[in-house]
Structure formats: structure tokens, C-alpha cells
Design a protein around this motif. Structure first.
Motif, PDB file in Angstrom:
ATOM      1  N   VAL A  18     -23.863 -37.760 -65.953  1.00 48.46           N
ATOM      2  CA  VAL A  18     -24.563 -38.997 -66.188  1.00 48.46           C
ATOM      3  C   VAL A  18     -23.886 -39.843 -67.153  1.00 48.46           C
ATOM      4  N   PHE A  19     -23.913 -41.307 -66.964  1.00 52.60           N
ATOM      5  CA  PHE A  19     -22.990 -42.543 -68.487  1.00 52.60           C
ATOM      6  C   PHE A  19     -23.707 -42.284 -69.755  1.00 52.60           C
ATOM      7  N   GLU A  20     -22.867 -42.290 -70.589  1.00 54.93           N
ATOM      8  CA  GLU A  20     -23.674 -42.772 -71.528  1.00 54.93           C
ATOM      9  C   GLU A  20     -23.960 -43.692 -71.527  1.00 54.93           C
ATOM     10  N   ASN A  21     -23.503 -45.331 -71.409  1.00 52.74           N
ATOM     11  CA  ASN A  21     -23.949 -46.544 -71.721  1.00 52.74           C
ATOM     12  C   ASN A  21     -23.178 -47.280 -71.179  1.00 52.74           C
ATOM     13  N   TYR A  22     -23.132 -48.477 -70.514  1.00 53.30           N
ATOM     14  CA  TYR A  22     -22.395 -49.318 -70.181  1.00 53.30           C
ATOM     15  C   TYR A  22     -20.788 -49.842 -69.973  1.00 53.30           C
ATOM     16  N   GLU A  23     -20.362 -49.418 -71.086  1.00 53.22           N
ATOM     17  CA  GLU A  23     -19.131 -49.503 -71.772  1.00 53.22           C
ATOM     18  C   GLU A  23     -18.527 -48.384 -70.866  1.00 53.22           C
ATOM     19  N   THR A  24     -19.457 -47.259 -70.584  1.00 52.73           N
ATOM     20  CA  THR A  24     -18.151 -45.966 -71.140  1.00 52.73           C
ATOM     21  C   THR A  24     -18.336 -46.607 -69.355  1.00 52.73           C
ATOM     22  N   VAL A  25     -19.669 -46.841 -68.235  1.00 50.91           N
ATOM     23  CA  VAL A  25     -19.065 -47.378 -66.996  1.00 50.91           C
ATOM     24  C   VAL A  25     -17.715 -47.987 -66.434  1.00 50.91           C
ATOM     25  N   ALA A  26     -17.982 -49.182 -67.209  1.00 50.59           N
ATOM     26  CA  ALA A  26     -17.191 -50.076 -67.255  1.00 50.59           C
ATOM     27  C   ALA A  26     -15.720 -49.201 -67.818  1.00 50.59           C
TER      28      ALA A  26
END
Length: 65
Positions: A18-26
Motif C-alpha cells: 500500500v502506498f501512503e499517499n499520492y506523493e509517495t506514488v509519484a
């Protein structure tokens, strides 16, 4: 393009539960594409070269012409 998306999911997205937030995914996607895929990953459809090597070869041949 479908092959790229398959590689991206197998090598980058699925290993992370699971990615924590959008910034981490980006950040993860940027790192994968710009640091690994473009510079190091060898692609069989372009005679086992990296995308960067293919691009350099294309530019060099265009300049020679």
C-alpha cells in the motif's frame, strides 16, 4: 505501451502492498522510470539495448545524415 505498463506494475507497483499517499506514488514512479527503466533496463524489442542507448543511436544517425 502495454508491455511497459505490465513491467511497471510487476517491478514497481505490485511489490509495495500500500502506498501512503499520492506523493509517495509519484516519487516511486518517477524513480522507476527515470532512474531504472530509461537508463538501465534492457529491452528485447530494441536489440537488447536500453531506451537511452536507442535514443542516442537515433540522434547520432540523424546528425550523420
Amino acid at each position: 505501451m502495454e508491455s511497459f505498463h505490465a513491467s511497471l506494475k510487476k517491478e514497481c507497483v505490485y511489490p509495495v502492498p500500500v502506498f501512503e499517499n499520492y506523493e509517495t506514488v509519484a516519487a516511486v514512479l518517477f524513480e522507476y522510470v527515470h532512474a531504472f527503466y530509461y537508463w538501465k533496463r534492457i529491452v528485447s524489442s530494441v536489440v537488447y539495448q536500453t531506451p537511452l542507448q536507442v535514443e542516442i543511436g537515433t540522434i547520432t544517425s540523424q546528425m550523420a545524415a
